[in-house]
Design an enzyme around this catalytic site. Structure first.
Site, mmCIF file in Angstrom:
data_model
loop_
_atom_site.group_PDB
_atom_site.id
_atom_site.type_symbol
_atom_site.label_atom_id
_atom_site.label_comp_id
_atom_site.label_asym_id
_atom_site.label_seq_id
_atom_site.Cartn_x
_atom_site.Cartn_y
_atom_site.Cartn_z
ATOM 1 N N TRP A 1 -7.911 9.182 -4.409
ATOM 2 C CA TRP A 1 -7.426 8.497 -3.216
ATOM 3 C C TRP A 1 -7.716 9.405 -2.040
ATOM 4 O O TRP A 1 -7.207 10.513 -1.954
ATOM 5 C CB TRP A 1 -5.935 8.219 -3.354
ATOM 6 C CG TRP A 1 -5.335 7.406 -2.248
ATOM 7 C CD1 TRP A 1 -5.958 6.473 -1.480
ATOM 8 C CD2 TRP A 1 -3.974 7.448 -1.812
ATOM 9 N NE1 TRP A 1 -5.072 5.922 -0.577
ATOM 10 C CE2 TRP A 1 -3.843 6.503 -0.772
ATOM 11 C CE3 TRP A 1 -2.847 8.177 -2.201
ATOM 12 C CZ2 TRP A 1 -2.637 6.286 -0.107
ATOM 13 C CZ3 TRP A 1 -1.652 7.948 -1.538
ATOM 14 C CH2 TRP A 1 -1.549 7.012 -0.507
ATOM 15 N N TYR B 1 0.851 -1.199 0.000
ATOM 16 C CA TYR B 1 0.000 0.000 0.000
ATOM 17 C C TYR B 1 0.882 1.244 0.000
ATOM 18 O O TYR B 1 1.911 1.283 0.676
ATOM 19 C CB TYR B 1 -0.913 -0.001 1.228
ATOM 20 C CG TYR B 1 -2.075 0.948 1.120
ATOM 21 C CD1 TYR B 1 -3.079 0.731 0.179
ATOM 22 C CD2 TYR B 1 -2.181 2.059 1.953
ATOM 23 C CE1 TYR B 1 -4.151 1.603 0.069
ATOM 24 C CE2 TYR B 1 -3.253 2.923 1.855
ATOM 25 C CZ TYR B 1 -4.239 2.699 0.910
ATOM 26 O OH TYR B 1 -5.308 3.558 0.800
ATOM 27 N N GLY C 1 -10.411 2.426 -7.560
ATOM 28 C CA GLY C 1 -10.024 1.046 -7.296
ATOM 29 C C GLY C 1 -9.900 0.281 -8.594
ATOM 30 O O GLY C 1 -10.244 0.779 -9.675
ATOM 31 N N ASN D 1 -14.609 5.166 3.854
ATOM 32 C CA ASN D 1 -15.584 4.961 2.771
ATOM 33 C C ASN D 1 -16.575 6.112 2.607
ATOM 34 O O ASN D 1 -16.809 6.555 1.474
ATOM 35 C CB ASN D 1 -16.319 3.640 2.983
ATOM 36 C CG ASN D 1 -15.400 2.445 2.827
ATOM 37 O OD1 ASN D 1 -14.462 2.470 2.043
ATOM 38 N ND2 ASN D 1 -15.658 1.386 3.582
ATOM 39 N N VAL E 1 -18.080 1.476 -0.652
ATOM 40 C CA VAL E 1 -18.173 2.828 -1.193
ATOM 41 C C VAL E 1 -19.378 2.950 -2.116
ATOM 42 O O VAL E 1 -20.111 3.950 -2.074
ATOM 43 C CB VAL E 1 -16.878 3.202 -1.946
ATOM 44 C CG1 VAL E 1 -17.047 4.526 -2.692
ATOM 45 C CG2 VAL E 1 -15.717 3.300 -0.971
ATOM 46 N N ARG F 1 -21.814 -7.443 -10.287
ATOM 47 C CA ARG F 1 -21.536 -8.744 -10.902
ATOM 48 C C ARG F 1 -22.775 -9.623 -10.844
ATOM 49 O O ARG F 1 -23.491 -9.646 -9.842
ATOM 50 C CB ARG F 1 -20.368 -9.417 -10.153
ATOM 51 C CG ARG F 1 -19.989 -10.787 -10.668
ATOM 52 C CD ARG F 1 -18.774 -11.310 -9.913
ATOM 53 N NE ARG F 1 -18.947 -11.235 -8.471
ATOM 54 C CZ ARG F 1 -19.629 -12.133 -7.759
ATOM 55 N NH1 ARG F 1 -20.224 -13.156 -8.357
ATOM 56 N NH2 ARG F 1 -19.728 -12.001 -6.456
ATOM 57 N N SER G 1 -20.182 -2.597 -3.380
ATOM 58 C CA SER G 1 -19.042 -2.395 -2.497
ATOM 59 C C SER G 1 -19.428 -1.422 -1.396
ATOM 60 O O SER G 1 -20.472 -0.762 -1.451
ATOM 61 C CB SER G 1 -17.852 -1.842 -3.275
ATOM 62 O OG SER G 1 -18.134 -0.522 -3.733
#
Length: 387
Positions: free
Chosen positions: A310, A74, A285, A163, A192, A212, A190
């Site tokens: 970010w 990270y 992401g 988030n 977020v 998905r 997700s």
């Protein structure tokens, strides 16, 4: 003899203890969290030096970025701590890194020169990598932001600074959106993505949300609709040649000028083609681990702008006043139930567990996270250990 005092204030119950030791989750080298992290016990904190506060952590989440930090991949790197005296750890020769980047803490004691904070205030972190997987820490008072006195749950406070701030800033920072405008996003289920749906609804924005495909879409669709999602589609729907016409009908012909991406790869390419003139694609992401590929024609003929976002960088480049204002806005939405606390599982490391037992438990949690066995956000609650 252990003594315990219970302090009550509106909406909260606090517990302070004497004759207690602290515990934290540490690692001394990068690697698989299920192998390199462990729990250690260390002495009770002394009174805080000037301009610092002693904090008791109430609840701290495990975020994907925390896993990446322990793995060493990270961008934001933690600083070693030297104030943990346990088996010689914490010296210059044996640096210790305390896990955790986000969390809710209660002020236990304030040092000389501290302004705007008092005992029992709730605070969240204003600096990255402060080591929130702890019972107690001493931090500079400018490293935390005070929360409202009442109205928030522990889960809300513990999950506020990563988030929700990401979702709010992406909706607010790139396009001047007006009530009735549309936003498109992938990864809508997700953490977020779900917050984007809720914040957008609160602002009168409509959302097209891609997820998905799965065998039983019903529960997920119902959940996202309950949050305020306008339309819910799967990535398979991007292959439908009639989709563009459907979207034009839904939006009344209005251009979509903001797309939020946490997936990358072909689905993001397809979504970008649904955007209108002068639109912005914001990537935060790359869950597919595939590169972002955008048609040159979108830049030439539609003036598409692509950004990366970010939240850590946003925090570094904005003033403390701006960060306090953002936290206050989010807290108000949470108090008014416009933002739900995430579905979560609390993992309690009790005072009765030895360091060895606590280590085994937390390593098992990370092993299960790696296998995808937790469908909810994991929040850690570490109790003080008795002498």
């Amino acid at each position: 003899m252990l003594s315990r005092t219970i302090i009550r204030s509106p909406g909260r119950t606090f517990s302070t203890s004497t004759a207690m030791l602290n515990r934290c989750i540490i690692y001394t080298q990068n690697g698989d969290p299920a192998q390199v992290i462990r729990a250690i016990t260390y002495p009770k904190l002394p009174s805080p030096p000037p301009n610092t506060v002693n904090l008791k952590f109430l609840l701290s989440p495990i975020n994907p970025a925390d896993v990446n930090t322990i793995e060493g991949v990270y961008p934001s790197k933690p600083s070693p701590t030297s104030n943990i005296a346990a088996s010689g750890l914490g010296s210059q020769d044996k640096p210790v890194f305390v896990g955790g980047n986000e969390g809710l803490a209660q002020v236990v004691e304030v040092g000389e020169g501290v302004k705007g904070l008092k005992k029992d205030d709730w605070v969240v972190m204003d600096r990255p990598q402060l080591g929130t997987w702890s019972t107690s820490r001493n931090v500079p008072f400018h490293g935390v932001i005070k929360l409202p006195a009442t109205g928030l749950t522990e889960a809300h406070g513990a999950t506020m600074t990563v988030n929700p701030t990401t979702a709010y800033n992406m909706l607010d920072g790139f396009v001047k959106l007006q009530e009735g405008d549309w936003v498109i996003q992938n990864g809508a289920n997700s953490a977020v993505g779900q917050l984007v749906i809720q914040i957008a609804k609160n602002r009168g924005l409509s959302t097209i949300n891609f997820v998905r495909s799965r065998d039983d879409m019903g529960p997920l669709v119902d959940h996202l609709k309950s949050l305020g999602a306008t339309k819910i589609l799967t990535y398979d729907d991007l292959n439908d040649k009639s989709l563009r016409g459907k979207i034009k009908e839904w939006t009344g012909g209005k251009d979509i000028r903001l797309a939020l991406n946490c997936v990358g790869g072909e689905p993001t390419t397809a979504i970008s083609k649904l955007l209108g003139q002068d639109a912005h694609l914001v990537s935060y992401g790359a869950m597919s681990k595939k590169p972002l590929s955008l048609p040159t024609s979108l830049h030439i003929f539609k003036n598409l702008t692509s950004h990366g976002f970010w939240q850590t960088n946003w925090s570094k480049t904005h003033s403390r006043t701006q960060k306090e204002e953002l936290i206050a806005k989010l807290a108000d939405m949470m108090k008014e139930n416009k933002i739900r606390a995430p579905e979560h599982t609390i993992v309690n490391i009790s005072a009765q567990e030895s360091d060895e037992e606590a280590t085994a438990k937390i390593r098992d949690v990370f092993a299960k996270l790696a296998e995808g066995k937790f469908g909810k956000k994991v929040l850690l609650k570490l109790e003080d250990t008795a002498t």
